[in-house]
Motif scaffolding. Structure first.
Motif, PDB file in Angstrom:
ATOM      1  N   MET A 209      -9.743   6.277  -4.515  1.00  0.00           N
ATOM      2  CA  MET A 209      -8.595   6.043  -5.419  1.00  0.00           C
ATOM      3  C   MET A 209      -9.099   5.951  -6.857  1.00  0.00           C
TER       4      MET A 209
ATOM      5  N   LYS B 121       5.570   6.368  -3.442  1.00  0.00           N
ATOM      6  CA  LYS B 121       4.371   5.538  -3.647  1.00  0.00           C
ATOM      7  C   LYS B 121       3.287   6.333  -4.360  1.00  0.00           C
ATOM      8  N   ASP B 122       3.116   7.587  -3.986  1.00  0.00           N
ATOM      9  CA  ASP B 122       2.127   8.435  -4.663  1.00  0.00           C
ATOM     10  C   ASP B 122       2.475   8.568  -6.146  1.00  0.00           C
ATOM     11  N   PHE B 123       3.753   8.742  -6.417  1.00  0.00           N
ATOM     12  CA  PHE B 123       4.213   8.871  -7.799  1.00  0.00           C
ATOM     13  C   PHE B 123       3.976   7.569  -8.569  1.00  0.00           C
TER      14      PHE B 123
ATOM     15  N   LYS C 167       1.852   5.280  -8.065  1.00  0.00           N
ATOM     16  CA  LYS C 167       0.424   4.981  -8.251  1.00  0.00           C
ATOM     17  C   LYS C 167      -0.189   5.853  -9.345  1.00  0.00           C
ATOM     18  N   GLN C 168       0.390   7.038  -9.537  1.00  0.00           N
ATOM     19  CA  GLN C 168      -0.242   7.977 -10.460  1.00  0.00           C
ATOM     20  C   GLN C 168       0.355   7.971 -11.870  1.00  0.00           C
TER      21      GLN C 168
ATOM     22  N   SER D 210      -5.383   4.336 -11.382  1.00  0.00           N
ATOM     23  CA  SER D 210      -4.133   4.307 -10.639  1.00  0.00           C
ATOM     24  C   SER D 210      -3.481   2.932 -10.739  1.00  0.00           C
TER      25      SER D 210
ATOM     26  N   GLU E 170       0.829  -1.227   0.000  1.00  0.00           N
ATOM     27  CA  GLU E 170       0.000   0.000   0.000  1.00  0.00           C
ATOM     28  C   GLU E 170       0.850   1.258   0.000  1.00  0.00           C
TER      29      GLU E 170
ATOM     30  N   GLN F 235       6.630   7.865   0.891  1.00  0.00           N
ATOM     31  CA  GLN F 235       5.231   8.163   0.594  1.00  0.00           C
ATOM     32  C   GLN F 235       5.135   8.913  -0.738  1.00  0.00           C
ATOM     33  N   GLU F 236       6.094   9.824  -0.942  1.00  0.00           N
ATOM     34  CA  GLU F 236       6.163  10.575  -2.214  1.00  0.00           C
ATOM     35  C   GLU F 236       6.390   9.600  -3.370  1.00  0.00           C
TER      36      GLU F 236
END
Lengths: 150, 91
Positions: free
Chosen positions: B1, B33-35, B37-38, B5, A150, B30-31
């Motif tokens: 979400m 993972k955000d990247f 996913k997007q 993604s 996650e 976290q940065e």
């Protein structure tokens, strides 16, 4: 007699002093050469100067790299020392991309794209110093197990 | 979400290192993972951190978590899965 180059205007220091704004505006578009006795200077748009410098700098590197062909075959390069970590096929691929990107940049002036290309190859060479990455290059990952995170 | 993604999967051999990076660099990870996913293939979005590798590693992208820690991954755009194949941390 002063020979014009780059289709530049040639003026003397008095002209520059008396019509500064005109010559500065002109220099944004094309070079303005200024003579003062034996001194010869050029007023040039900084972006144009940057492009000319980059062209000269990287052209010199590429020519040197071409001359190193025999040295590179033995796994070395003074210009791009990190190529020693690349396979022979990868070095050929790098050479082709180096030439094609340089050719493109001569037209586009997008030096950032050229530098990013070099950065990608440097990162690749760095990765190839790690035995795990070397192994990955030939690993069939479809047989590996992955876990969702996650 | 968003339905568009990506799903992130980490190679089991690298899971311990992945979690070690999360412990050591929580904000940076976290940065990342955000990247991932997007827009995991958009090197321009993170010019100073993301590189598309070349040559024998052309399947992979590299994300610099720190000055010394890297995550390398491949992207399946069809199934919208990012597979992290390498993570360098201190387990």
């Amino acid at each position: 007699m002063v020979t014009t180059i780059l289709s530049d205007d040639v003026i003397n220091s008095t002209d520059l002093r008396d019509h500064q704004k005109r010559w500065f505006d002109r220099a944004l578009i094309r070079p303005v050469s200024i003579t003062s006795g034996a001194k010869k200077l050029v007023l040039l748009n900084r972006e144009h100067a940057k492009h000319m410098y980059s062209l000269s700098h990287y052209a010199e590197m590429i020519i040197q790299f071409c001359r190193e062909r025999e040295l590179v075959k033995k796994g070395g390069s003074d210009v791009f020392p990190w190529v020693k970590h690349l396979s022979e096929n990868a070095i050929d691929e790098f050479r082709r991309e180096l030439f094609s990107t340089f050719e493109e940049v001569m037209r586009s002036r997008d030096w950032l794209a050229f530098e990013e290309m070099l950065d990608s190859w440097v990162a690749t060479a760095e990765a190839m110093t790690n035995p795990e990455m070397v192994e990955l290059a030939t690993t069939d990952l479809s047989k590996e197990e992955f876990t969702k995170v996650e | 979400m968003s339905q568009l993604s990506y799903t992130i999967k980490v190679r089991n051999k690298m899971l311990e290192r992945w979690h070690a990076l999360e412990d050591e660099y929580p904000d940076e990870m976290q940065e990342l993972k955000d990247f991932l996913k997007q827009y995991p293939t958009n090197a321009y979005a993170k010019k100073d951190k993301v590189k598309k590798l070349r040559g024998d590693l052309k399947r992979f992208y590299q994300y610099d978590v720190s000055h010394k820690d890297r995550v390398r991954y491949s992207v399946d755009k069809e199934s919208r899965i990012v597979e992290v194949v390498f993570a360098k941390g201190h387990p």
